[in-house]
Design an enzyme around this catalytic site. Structure first.
Site, mmCIF file in Angstrom:
data_model
loop_
_atom_site.group_PDB
_atom_site.id
_atom_site.type_symbol
_atom_site.label_atom_id
_atom_site.label_comp_id
_atom_site.label_asym_id
_atom_site.label_seq_id
_atom_site.Cartn_x
_atom_site.Cartn_y
_atom_site.Cartn_z
ATOM 1 N N HIS A 191 47.776 18.393 52.214
ATOM 2 C CA HIS A 191 48.305 17.500 53.245
ATOM 3 C C HIS A 191 48.707 18.267 54.498
ATOM 4 O O HIS A 191 49.355 17.718 55.382
ATOM 5 C CB HIS A 191 49.503 16.726 52.690
ATOM 6 C CG HIS A 191 49.125 15.845 51.554
ATOM 7 N ND1 HIS A 191 48.706 14.539 51.727
ATOM 8 C CD2 HIS A 191 49.037 16.095 50.227
ATOM 9 C CE1 HIS A 191 48.405 14.020 50.540
ATOM 10 N NE2 HIS A 191 48.596 14.947 49.612
ATOM 11 N N GLU B 91 67.115 47.242 56.965
ATOM 12 C CA GLU B 91 67.445 45.849 56.609
ATOM 13 C C GLU B 91 68.235 45.805 55.296
ATOM 14 O O GLU B 91 69.265 45.126 55.189
ATOM 15 C CB GLU B 91 66.159 45.011 56.443
ATOM 16 C CG GLU B 91 65.348 44.839 57.707
ATOM 17 C CD GLU B 91 64.331 45.963 57.946
ATOM 18 O OE1 GLU B 91 64.520 47.082 57.401
ATOM 19 O OE2 GLU B 91 63.369 45.730 58.681
ATOM 20 N N LYS C 250 63.037 51.518 47.455
ATOM 21 C CA LYS C 250 62.366 52.740 47.002
ATOM 22 C C LYS C 250 62.890 53.948 47.785
ATOM 23 O O LYS C 250 63.267 54.956 47.225
ATOM 24 C CB LYS C 250 60.851 52.572 47.177
ATOM 25 C CG LYS C 250 60.070 53.798 46.791
ATOM 26 C CD LYS C 250 58.566 53.570 46.910
ATOM 27 C CE LYS C 250 57.832 54.888 46.720
ATOM 28 N NZ LYS C 250 56.384 54.758 46.838
ATOM 29 N N LYS D 6 59.061 49.833 63.792
ATOM 30 C CA LYS D 6 60.410 50.269 63.381
ATOM 31 C C LYS D 6 60.973 51.262 64.397
ATOM 32 O O LYS D 6 62.138 51.208 64.772
ATOM 33 C CB LYS D 6 60.359 50.964 62.011
ATOM 34 C CG LYS D 6 60.069 50.060 60.830
ATOM 35 C CD LYS D 6 60.208 50.885 59.549
ATOM 36 C CE LYS D 6 59.570 50.229 58.351
ATOM 37 N NZ LYS D 6 59.544 51.063 57.162
ATOM 38 N N GLU E 109 48.973 45.022 53.396
ATOM 39 C CA GLU E 109 49.570 46.342 53.611
ATOM 40 C C GLU E 109 48.673 47.422 52.996
ATOM 41 O O GLU E 109 48.696 48.569 53.413
ATOM 42 C CB GLU E 109 50.986 46.404 53.000
ATOM 43 C CG GLU E 109 51.869 47.426 53.692
ATOM 44 C CD GLU E 109 53.350 47.285 53.353
ATOM 45 O OE1 GLU E 109 54.133 46.860 54.218
ATOM 46 O OE2 GLU E 109 53.722 47.616 52.215
ATOM 47 N N GLY F 191 55.540 50.657 46.836
ATOM 48 C CA GLY F 191 56.526 49.564 46.911
ATOM 49 C C GLY F 191 55.929 48.232 46.489
ATOM 50 O O GLY F 191 56.526 47.479 45.714
ATOM 51 N N ARG F 192 54.717 47.923 46.991
ATOM 52 C CA ARG F 192 54.119 46.618 46.690
ATOM 53 C C ARG F 192 53.534 46.545 45.286
ATOM 54 O O ARG F 192 53.002 45.520 44.890
ATOM 55 C CB ARG F 192 53.081 46.273 47.761
ATOM 56 C CG ARG F 192 52.071 47.358 48.032
ATOM 57 C CD ARG F 192 51.370 47.136 49.372
ATOM 58 N NE ARG F 192 50.448 48.209 49.722
ATOM 59 C CZ ARG F 192 50.790 49.306 50.389
ATOM 60 N NH1 ARG F 192 52.044 49.494 50.763
ATOM 61 N NH2 ARG F 192 49.893 50.225 50.682
HETATM 62 O O1 LIG Z 1 61.748 49.738 49.055
HETATM 63 P P1 LIG Z 1 61.947 50.222 50.464
HETATM 64 O O2 LIG Z 1 61.837 51.716 50.582
HETATM 65 O O3 LIG Z 1 63.263 49.722 51.013
HETATM 66 O O4 LIG Z 1 60.790 49.639 51.369
HETATM 67 C C1 LIG Z 1 60.607 48.269 51.552
HETATM 68 C C2 LIG Z 1 59.267 47.960 52.142
HETATM 69 O O5 LIG Z 1 59.113 48.578 53.404
HETATM 70 C C3 LIG Z 1 57.778 49.056 53.558
HETATM 71 O O6 LIG Z 1 57.795 50.446 53.468
HETATM 72 C C4 LIG Z 1 57.209 48.741 54.901
HETATM 73 O O7 LIG Z 1 57.357 47.406 55.225
HETATM 74 C C5 LIG Z 1 57.026 48.454 52.380
HETATM 75 O O8 LIG Z 1 55.897 49.164 52.027
HETATM 76 C C6 LIG Z 1 58.083 48.446 51.340
HETATM 77 O O9 LIG Z 1 57.749 47.634 50.265
#
Ligand SMILES: O=P(O)(O)OC[C@H]1O[C@](O)(CO)[C@@H](O)[C@@H]1O
Length: 553
Positions: free
Chosen positions: A388, A217, A211, A516, A357, A271-272
């Site tokens: 189990h 990452e 987003k 972060k 979140e 995002g979620r």
């Molecule tokens: O889609 P992006 O901006 O890479 O963010 C990934 C995720 O990182 C967060 O901002 C924080 O973990 C989430 O809310 C989001 O889904």
């Protein structure tokens, strides 16, 4: 920004009444409630077009439900539902509307936000994404050597990974037979390296899904994928093998992805909550536009139910209120999600992000400190494997653990009578958790074993099950794109309702920022000799890493 006011839900009369009611009813055992109320199931289930919620195995009386609904009314739930649906900026800390429901509206609808019809925008992007998915699926979109795409790699994390990954796994029976979709999220190099090992650059398509397009990452994995690709192909070939899904056109362009290959979405999609947007592209590629449209339809069916059904028969509202009952008034700390379906095995992880979140907060939407328990720890695992693993604690441990059992009535995989075995196990667990096993029942069982009195004394306490452990059962006719859409939207609305009751802004996530920031500070210190000024533990760990890290040279 809305005018500042303070959340006073915990000072309202109904809040006090719920505490009193909990004290007055906590001695009741569900086993007795079922014995006294033969129509309990009939009164305590809701059905919506192939989805049944049985909430009768909960510590509820009619009075509990009345009070919980009064609580929802006191929190102005109906008003907040209208505010969300109408596109008001209810995400106050980020000054954004919250319109994932608009992603599921039909083309014929319209919804203006700041003078723009967002439904038209949604369908413009959907059409482009569908056309792209069809071209890849039909073999019209070719790689740099002229071969068709066989593998798609989604590079994303959090909401840009968990939702599409879960939906993709759940809908395996609908996959294109010659297209494999992989999901790489972790910055641990093992994830991207092990995925790339299986792939041919000439037939692989990467989706960089972010987003913000600033998430380290995802950017690092995208850079690793690009470097790998450029070992075999030229820069001009990138356009055939890299597409992006983002709200940040500028960052996508800077990264080197042609904006023509970018599928946008908007800041009013959290995002979620974004699986329904172009973030669902890997799912569209796997199951095709027709099935994806059915998934959206399922979500819309749940939206229509949520926005119109009275609270007493409203599935998301009931699930949310029951959750509030245990979290806030019983002090339960966790909520377990148990899908009795291998395809839904990633559902607990997705709902974990969605719920934790959203509602893992100790301040209300206006920054006021909340003086009561809010979002629970969400966890879970597919059944029967979970039986189990950790069910012992649910049956005989000391903790109250409310749970959801999600059980499809039909399977796509008729392997002998295994589906009936699976379902029998799911139903049996909810029954055992509710009834428990009392002394008379345990003694009757032991009496058949020819044991001494001493042995019986020792074994009897261990054979007792207290029961009264609550659960909801969600019986799904069959796991299809449509029923999955309903299920996912059900949980989204449940989380929203709980946020409203607790006075939380469920749509920001400031809590993930701090770690972060510190990681960014620690990263250069791992590989230089700079003096350290953290706490003794963190200093010690960094020093230990410096002494062990082989690549330091
Ligand atoms: O889609 P992006 O901006 O890479 O963010 C990934 C995720 O990182 C967060 O901002 C924080 O973990 C989430 O809310 C989001 O889904």
């Amino acid at each position: 920004m809305a005018a500042i006011r303070y959340n006073d839900i915990n000072t309202t009369p109904v809040w006090a009444k719920l505490h009193q009611h909990q004290r007055a009813t906590r001695h009741l055992h569900m086993r007795d409630l079922f014995a006294q109320e033969p129509d309990r199931f009939d009164r305590m289930n809701v059905q919506l077009d192939g989805l049944l919620l049985d909430y009768s195995k909960n510590r509820l009386t009619e009075r509990t439900l009345e009070l919980l609904i009064e609580l929802a009314e006191t929190a102005d739930l109906a008003g907040w539902m209208q505010r969300m649906k109408g596109g008001e900026r209810i995400n106050v800390s980020e000054d954004r509307a919250v319109l994932h429901t608009a992603l599921r509206l039909p083309r014929s609808a319209s919804l203006e936000v700041d003078g723009v019809d967002v439904v038209r925008q949604v369908h413009e992007v959907l059409e482009r994404a569908y056309a792209f998915a069809d071209a890849v699926r039909d073999g019209r979109w070719l790689g740099y050597t002229g071969q068709r795409i066989t593998d798609v790699v989604n590079l994303g994390i959090g909401g840009s990974d968990l939702g599409p990954l879960m939906v993709h796994e759940a809908l395996a029976p609908y996959w294109h037979p010659a297209l494999r979709v992989h999901f790489v999220s972790n910055v641990d190099g093992a994830h991207i390296a092990r995925t790339l090992q299986q792939l041919d650059p000439a037939t692989t398509l990467f989706i960089v899904a972010s987003k913000s397009f600033t998430t380290p990452e995802t950017r690092l994995n995208a850079e690793a994928a690009r470097s790998w690709f450029l070992q075999y192909a030229g820069v001009a070939d990138i356009a055939k093998h890299f597409v992006a899904v983002s709200t940040n056109r500028e960052a996508v362009t800077t990264f080197g992805i042609d904006p023509a290959n970018m599928f946008p979405f908007w800041d009013w999609v959290g995002g979620r909550y974004s699986t329904w947007s172009a973030i669902g592209l890997p799912v569209m590629l796997a199951i095709g536009p027709k099935c994806f449209a059915e998934f959206l339809d399922g979500g819309r069916a749940m939206d229509e139910h949520f926005f119109s059904a009275p609270f007493s028969v409203n599935m998301p509202v009931l699930m949310a209120l029951i959750g509030v009952w245990y979290n806030t008034f019983y002090g339960a700390h966790t909520h377990a999600i148990m899908p009795y379906d291998h395809g839904l095995r990633r559902l607990p992880a997705h709902i974990q992000q969605l719920d934790m979140e959203s509602n893992g907060k100790q301040v209300g939407r206006f920054g006021e400190k909340l003086d009561f328990d809010t979002g629970p720890v969400i966890w879970g695992e597919e059944g029967v494997n979970s039986q189990h693993a950790f069910f012992q604690l649910l049956h005989q441990g000391t903790r109250l653990v409310p749970s959801d059992f999600i059980v499809p009535m039909n399977s796509h995989y008729p392997v002998d009578h295994q589906h009936a075995v699976l379902v029998a196990n799911g139903f049996a667990q909810t029954e055992a958790l509710m009834r428990g096993k009392n002394e008379a029942e345990a003694l009757a069982e032991l009496a058949t074993l020819n044991l001494s009195g001493e042995q019986i004394d020792m074994l009897l306490p261990q054979k007792l099950f207290p029961g009264n452990q609550p659960s909801n059962t969600l019986a799904v006719d069959k796991l299809t794109p449509r029923s999955l859409g309903k299920l996912l939207a059900l949980y989204e609305h449940k989380v929203f309702v709980q946020g409203v009751i607790w006075g939380i802004n469920s749509f920001d996530q400031w809590g993930v920022e701090y770690g972060k920031q510190l990681a960014a500070k620690i990263l250069p210190q791992l590989t230089n000799e700079q003096a350290l000024s953290h706490d003794a533990s963190t200093n010690g760990l960094i020093a230990h890493f410096r002494s062990c890290y082989e690549q330091l040279g």
